[in-house]
Design an enzyme around this catalytic site. Structure first.
Site, PDB file in Angstrom:
ATOM      1  CD1 TRP A  47       0.632  -0.564   3.089  1.00 41.52           C
ATOM      2  CD2 TRP A  47      -0.742   1.121   3.537  1.00 41.52           C
ATOM      3  NE1 TRP A  47       0.913  -0.128   4.356  1.00 41.52           N
ATOM      4  CE2 TRP A  47       0.079   0.897   4.664  1.00 41.52           C
ATOM      5  CE3 TRP A  47      -1.695   2.140   3.593  1.00 41.52           C
ATOM      6  CZ2 TRP A  47      -0.021   1.661   5.830  1.00 41.52           C
ATOM      7  CZ3 TRP A  47      -1.794   2.900   4.760  1.00 41.52           C
ATOM      8  CH2 TRP A  47      -0.964   2.658   5.861  1.00 41.52           C
ATOM      9  CG  ASP A  48       4.809   0.778   1.477  1.00 39.17           C
ATOM     10  OD1 ASP A  48       3.897   0.068   1.893  1.00 39.17           O
ATOM     11  OD2 ASP A  48       5.955   0.763   1.939  1.00 39.17           O
ATOM     12  CE  LYS A  58       5.939  -2.467  11.613  1.00 37.25           C
ATOM     13  NZ  LYS A  58       5.642  -3.396  10.514  1.00 37.25           N
ATOM     14  CD  GLN A  59       2.631   0.897  10.220  1.00 40.51           C
ATOM     15  OE1 GLN A  59       3.167  -0.188  10.424  1.00 40.51           O
ATOM     16  NE2 GLN A  59       2.468   1.392   9.007  1.00 40.51           N
ATOM     17  CD  GLU A 102       2.224  -4.716   8.713  1.00 42.90           C
ATOM     18  OE1 GLU A 102       3.398  -4.744   9.115  1.00 42.90           O
ATOM     19  OE2 GLU A 102       1.884  -5.010   7.558  1.00 42.90           O
TER      20      GLU A 102
END
Lengths: 721, 721
Positions: free
Chosen positions: A321-322, A574-575, A463
């Site tokens: 998806w980046d 995580k993000q 994730e």
């Protein structure tokens, strides 16, 4: 300080892996890891091919590394003049980001070796490396140069049935194991000195050996022209490779370097971005733009960009998806033809996405989480290796990270919104949006006694938390996808026959009827004291600090995520997840809401992904705190310049360049600091310059016209270029 | 061979834990682990109290162990006559299953010590142990006896504010930490010999010390009468305990033993079962019936039975689905008043089940997976400890094992079907069924574009596979629950006002309307080549053997389940799941279907739970293969006689007696070998005797009348007793 050049002095074999990424030369067709000419497999050299995949047995499918045609090794009076065998007196590496030239200089004492390497942006199949030897003493010199066939692979070997050709040019052909794709490499050499030349081959490749007398003070130059073609490029890649190197040799090295430089200048006309006021920031932004532009597909109109670019086989060379969320913005704003290529790749992947949906019992298009050729899913059920048992760990990235289809639909819709160009929607983009929406209609569900609809059992951007329900980000992206499908009726209002034909072709009548209710029914997040809950039950997880979580690790390489990981059972993420939602849909939230969620989530975020800092920076700009964004910008923009970052997930190597960060750096600069937004062809700016920046400049392409935007603390200028 | 007695000779301190279970004496109110009188904490002695729970800090809540009033230790001429300090010449243990007497005989040389112990079935608060010493030499003897307060706990301590009373009787009171429940123990002693007696107390309890001269050949007898009461039994447990031991002492030991034996004979009149033809089988069946009947609640009408009975604090003393599915059948067929108590316990737990459903965002009744007092959930989110990291592992038993509510509704409906007694439904049973159905209505969901309904994200009986969807067993149980709710309209057809009142009280109008559609919509399993898929996607998991899975373990104590376990990612299952479904709903499947599924699933089943073999045996009988069932019967029935079984799940101790196996042994004998089924008060038999059995006899209670069933290979007889 040179704002376009990375320099490194001294030799450290430990940094071979990192240097291979930092000094990458690439041109979208292939990437050459920044290893030294004389490097053997232990230094992990690679000529990584874009879009050519192979699978060996039941190992992970990954992109193919071609035989390495830039091998060169020198000797003087019988002594090897190469690293690491001989200690150097002085050693430096240099990356010229402006023109994509990797330079190297090593003083071995009797001999100084200088080289410069390009992966030509003017000719995607061509690599050129010019090597100059300066002799401090007189004696007999030897140079061995050739094509190394002992290719470094993570899950190889991939090349079989090798044929080597001695003579000028050297040539090598092989075929991949899985599909028998031909890979051909040729090497021609030009030199400005007389030498005995003989050719030989062995287990490691095919080579030329030059021997010549050298005098103290003499400088000799050898240029290697290397061409790579595969069976995907045409019917006779071997011949094409040999012809190309002969042509290049005939035209000479200078003109190759000049053509490459000119091509790079052409890129900078489109997308240069400069910072005045902070040299490190300026260099980091240039580096980001170099790394990302060097791997952009320009030789084809239907390829995307892997998550670690062309820096190797990490992450299976797959497209994540980046591409749509982190790379697409730079390209759609500066080089829409590249953005279009990224999305054409997804249109081509629609059959694969339909198959994947069907595999899981759904309808519509469920795109690959790790997309390889033709949209094929490269993600397996096991993506991490447990450091204690050495057993593969079941992860749910493949089956539960369903936001991928919405991300792609989002970019399709954005492409139209920003460029006003309907042709991509007509060329399959509309079908992609409709099929993604259909997937979500079959994935959403309603409890038996309720009107609201849920998206159970998903993974959001964070994730570490697998198999959660009603992830706020995912639900918002899905709602946008459903709305985008409905909005196609307005987009094609002038051409009802187009949509009618598509409706018929896709048998979409039932879906048109369901869509409005689905948009209404899909659940929004729980909000507590103004904080958007990342997913159902997130607030009930253990509230602890990053340090606490880190202190529970028993092995530094442990995977943090999933139910077994130290973070997966806590509020540590995580993000960016809720913050990513706010970065993508800023109009849906007030500054106060964003500020409150930023304050809540930032301390709970590991930033364990290169996709994280950018989202926090964008939202920090939005709430008028660009100075907080600055550090995140530097972290994002300098990631590949500095090297490092996470190298391991469990026992899996995940190093390489970080295209998403590279794209993220541009997003922070343009969308964050300058507050750029293009609607209906109109450029809107809402600058939030941090104090470190005196002046920010960047190029845009809007409706086919080039612009330069200049932002200072006093205001901004937009001018046609 | 004595078909009612377990004997063991020799002393092995390693088997203390196992012997504590095997030689358990219990009476439903409490269980005394079969440790020696002189045992210290290292041997894990316990007087485990039914239904009295306490939580220390944030450790697991567990049942309380009372101070141990049967402590006794002898010495002769200053030398200790106790195990393990003094080596014995001869040592034997014996369990008399007929009357629940634990006997012990140890020859220490100068002294032979014999004892017999009961937990009186006639008086639930009373323990009696008679100890006889036979002297081979003359000298001075010492006996110390008393109440040990250094109680062995898994997650203790639980008893605080101790008060000790010296004198006759000895007494001890304490209160639990969490709720301040009083626990009182008294000990009286009767002896047939003169002795100096003095009393003392120390850190480990309160004691009497007897000193007396002994002559060679002399036999002396000391009887300890111990009473246990708690604050749940009345307002003055201390006084009640002292009074009871004095009464018991006054009435003498013989009459206590006689009353206990008579009470046991009363049990056997109701539920004896005997096998002729295989002595080991006969003994094992007797053992099973003993272990289960000894822990059946008879002193109260609203208590159930923990998963490890009264053998200790394992599994937090919690009540699982074992009670309804594995224990309930014996009781409902032989002693319906006990079956009723098990279900009354669930009716009392309805408020807790409603709270749990609400906690997860559902309506209706979601029963505790590990039910403690008042139906309180004892199951936490972390039930296993990882053997490598020593960190707790997130498991989903608490939140996803949703079949528990349907299991309870199933037993409620079965109670009515088998007994014809409507009173339990009226006393709350109907409400339980309706509220469980309501829970499933809110738990079921439909995809947006489908008519079928799913049960996503559950755990079936096979706990190794967490978070699966459409588990065949769960969906079938839920459908039965929904149907049972609907059938209440027929059950109460004569009393529409009852149901109308209940509907109003529960605001159940909407649910009545949804139920028929829910029954229709709920998905059945995928069936491939006649094999019922255990859950969505099960067939796609790795197909490997048990040995392969076992070979992947890196530590023998590793937990097999979940995504991180060796089994959870394969087709290997812990226990009967599809086969459990077929055992509970035999009428829904043909013999051929059951045979095919048996052949598929049995080799894939670890039988890692004591709930497994019974289901395979029942279905083997059904398909006419009772000889295959025989081994499973023996494995099931002998489990506590032999001892052993799984002792560890990760780092958590899970040993104890196995009531579900005990009940399962009866199920195999009666429901399997004899093919018993009671419908509308009519006894149906369809015998499938294995060759090992010449004659099978068992007792039943149907509509208040006792029957004996006698099955041979030539036919069967049912006679009133």
């Amino acid at each position: 300080m040179d704002l376009w050049t990375l320099e490194k002095t001294g030799y450290d074999p430990e940094s071979n892996l990192a240097d291979g990424n930092r000094f990458l030369t690439a041109n979208g067709y292939m990437g050459v890891r920044g290893t030294l000419s004389e490097a053997g497999r232990e230094a992990c050299p690679a000529v990584n091919l874009a879009g050519v995949y192979d699978r060996n047995g039941d190992k992970w499918r990954e992109p193919v590394n071609a035989p390495h045609g830039l091998f060169l090794r020198a000797a003087f009076n019988g002594e090897i003049m190469a690293l690491p065998e001989r200690t150097s007196k002085r050693h430096s590496l240099c990356m010229d980001y402006r023109h994509g030239v990797f330079r190297r200089e090593t003083d071995f004492g009797p001999v100084v070796l200088r080289s410069e390497r390009i992966a030509s942006l003017a000719q995607p199949h061509l690599l050129v490396e010019r090597v100059a030897l300066t002799f401090a003493e007189s004696g007999t010199a030897d140079i061995t140069a050739g094509i190394r066939t002992d290719v470094w692979d993570i899950n190889g070997p991939h090349l079989f049935d090798l044929h080597l050709k001695e003579g000028e040019p050297l040539a090598c052909t092989a075929v991949t194991g899985e599909k028998g794709i031909q890979v051909a490499v040729a090497q021609a050499a030009a030199r400005d000195f007389p030498a005995e030349e003989r050719f030989f081959q062995n287990d490691t490749g095919v080579f030329r050996a030059l021997r010549f007398p050298a005098e103290a003070g003499e400088i000799v130059t050898l240029t290697l022209f290397v061409a790579v073609f595969t069976g995907l490029d045409g019917s006779d890649p071997a011949r094409a490779a040999e012809e190309l190197v002969q042509e290049a040799k005939a035209s000479d090295a200078d003109s190759c370097f000049a053509a490459n430089a000119a091509a790079w200048e052409g890129v900078w006309v489109r997308c240069a971005a400069d910072i005045d006021g902070d040299d490190e920031g300026a260099l980091a932004l240039h580096a980001s733009l170099y790394y990302l532009n060097s791997i952009a597909p320009r030789h084809t109109d239907r390829l995307s960009i892997p998550a670690r670019g062309l820096s190797g086989q990490t992450y299976k060379g797959a497209v994540f998806w980046d591409s749509e969320i982190f790379l697409f913005p730079l390209f759609v704003h500066t080089q829409p033809e590249v953005a279009r290529s990224l999305l054409r790749y997804r249109i081509d992947g629609l059959p694969g996405a339909r198959e994947k949906a069907a595999e899981y019992g759904y309808r519509g298009a469920f795109y690959a989480w790790e997309s390889q050729e033709g949209g094929r899913e490269g993600c397996t059920d096991f993506n991490v290796v447990d450091v204690f048992t050495h057993r593969p760990v079941r992860t749910y990235f493949r089956d539960k990270q369903i936001h991928i289809s919405a991300d792609i639909a989002f970019a399709m819709a954005q492409y139209y919104e920003i460029t006003g160009d309907l042709s991509l929607l007509e060329a399959g983009g509309a079908e992609v949006i409709l099929e993604c929406a259909r997937f979500y209609l079959s994935r959403m569900s309603r409890r038996f006694d309720r009107a609201e609809a849920d998206l159970w059992d998903v993974i959001g951007p964070d994730e570490y938390h697998e198999r959660v329900s009603n992830n706020a980000f995912t639900n918002a992206m899905v709602r946008y996808c459903l709305k985008s499908a409905l909005q196609l009726k307005e987009v094609f209002a002038d051409r009802p026959e187009y949509l009618a034909a598509l409706t018929k072709q896709l048998r979409y009548e039932k879906e048109w009827a369901l869509l409005p209710e689905a948009v209404r029914a899909l659940r929004g997040p729980r909000i507590r004291d103004g904080i958007v809950e990342q997913f159902d039950g997130y607030f009930e997880l253990e509230d602890c600090t990053l340090d606490q979580v880190r202190s529970r690790l028993r092995d530094p390489r442990e995977y943090w995520g999933g139910d077994h990981g130290v973070a997966g059972i806590t509020q540590i993420i995580k993000q960016a997840d809720v913050i990513a939602l706010m970065a993508l849909f800023p109009q849906d939230f007030t500054d106060e809401q964003i500020a409150a969620n930023w304050a809540w989530y930032e301390p709970r975020t590991e930033h364990g992904s290169s996709l994280s800092a950018c989202m926090y920076a964008l939202t920090a700009c939005r709430i008028g705190q660009p100075d907080r964004a600055w550090d995140l910008f530097m972290k994002t923009a300098a990631i590949d310049l500095v090297g490092g970052g996470k190298q391991w997930a469990g026992e899996i190597y995940i190093g390489g360049t970080h295209p998403a960060s590279n794209g993220g750096a541009w997003m922070i600069a343009a969308l964050g600091f300058a507050g750029l937004r293009i609607r209906g062809g109109v450029i809107e700016l809402n600058p939030r310059l941090p104090k470190q920046i005196d002046r920010l400049r960047f190029r845009l392409t809007v409706n086919g016209a080039g612009y330069e935007v200049i932002v200072t603390h006093d205001g901004y200028v937009v001018q046609v270029v």
